[in-house]
Design a protein around this motif. Structure first.
Motif, PDB file in Angstrom:
ATOM      1  N   VAL A 149      59.132  40.705  94.733  1.00 29.01           N
ATOM      2  CA  VAL A 149      59.789  42.133  95.146  1.00 29.01           C
ATOM      3  C   VAL A 149      59.698  42.882  93.787  1.00 29.01           C
ATOM      4  CG1 VAL A 149      61.979  43.003  95.714  1.00 29.01           C
ATOM      5  CG2 VAL A 149      61.357  40.968  96.563  1.00 29.01           C
ATOM      6  N   ASP A 198      63.636  47.591  93.507  1.00 27.52           N
ATOM      7  CA  ASP A 198      64.484  47.307  94.776  1.00 27.52           C
ATOM      8  C   ASP A 198      65.281  45.748  94.459  1.00 27.52           C
ATOM      9  OD1 ASP A 198      63.731  49.149  96.734  1.00 27.52           O
ATOM     10  OD2 ASP A 198      61.722  48.225  97.055  1.00 27.52           O
ATOM     11  N   TYR A 257      56.559  44.252  89.089  1.00 23.80           N
ATOM     12  CA  TYR A 257      57.311  43.074  89.982  1.00 23.80           C
ATOM     13  C   TYR A 257      57.400  41.847  88.930  1.00 23.80           C
ATOM     14  CZ  TYR A 257      55.741  44.884  94.465  1.00 23.80           C
ATOM     15  OH  TYR A 257      55.555  45.468  95.585  1.00 23.80           O
ATOM     16  N   ALA A 265      62.951  40.815 102.492  1.00 24.21           N
ATOM     17  CA  ALA A 265      61.598  40.248 101.993  1.00 24.21           C
ATOM     18  C   ALA A 265      62.000  38.820 101.539  1.00 24.21           C
ATOM     19  CB  ALA A 265      61.087  41.227 100.761  1.00 24.21           C
ATOM     20  N   ALA A 292      64.668  44.533  99.958  1.00 32.30           N
ATOM     21  CA  ALA A 292      64.524  43.468  98.942  1.00 32.30           C
ATOM     22  C   ALA A 292      65.177  42.033  99.719  1.00 32.30           C
ATOM     23  CB  ALA A 292      64.891  43.687  97.600  1.00 32.30           C
TER      24      ALA A 292
END
Length: 130
Positions: free
Chosen positions: A51, A55, A45, A126, A123
């Motif tokens: 994210v 992604d 990450y 999110a 993504a």
């Protein structure tokens, strides 16, 4: 050089820089597959964005060779990213944990520049962009 972090901030200083992990396989009968390597990439990450790098669209290419070696071409959201020197090594380390991978080489590039269009739909959702 960044005066606070002591890392290169000029893209030309980091373009093509590489991080490596793992070692050559002695038994190539069980080479890792794309799905396992992508799963490992999804474990890394960006510390500033909740994210994973895959992604986010920061992984431009990933290739598993016949001998199990893995080559990854990646970028970051910006050349001024404070973790620019660390992220390629984190990617190499994560991929090297996948059974059936040999030497992992991660190369950092700035071309083409990353844009938000490279993110997966997950993504974008999110991050509240989708």
């Amino acid at each position: 050089m960044d005066p606070v972090f002591g890392m290169p901030t000029d893209p030309e200083e980091t373009e093509g820089s590489q991080a490596t992990a793992g070692e050559a396989l002695t038994d190539t009968s069980q080479i890792a597959d794309d799905d396992r390597v992508i799963a490992a990439l999804r474990e890394v990450y960006d510390p500033e964005i909740p994210v994973n790098l895959y992604d986010l669209g920061l992984i431009y290419d990933m290739a598993i060779q016949d001998n199990g070696d893995v080559n990854v071409l990646m970028t970051l959201t910006t050349p001024a990213c404070p973790v620019a020197a660390e992220m390629p090594q984190q990617v190499a380390d994560a991929v090297s944990t996948v059974p059936g991978t040999g030497k992992v080489t991660v190369t950092l590039t700035w071309e083409p520049p990353w844009t938000m269009e490279k993110m997966s739909e997950d993504a974008k959702l999110a991050l509240g962009l989708g």
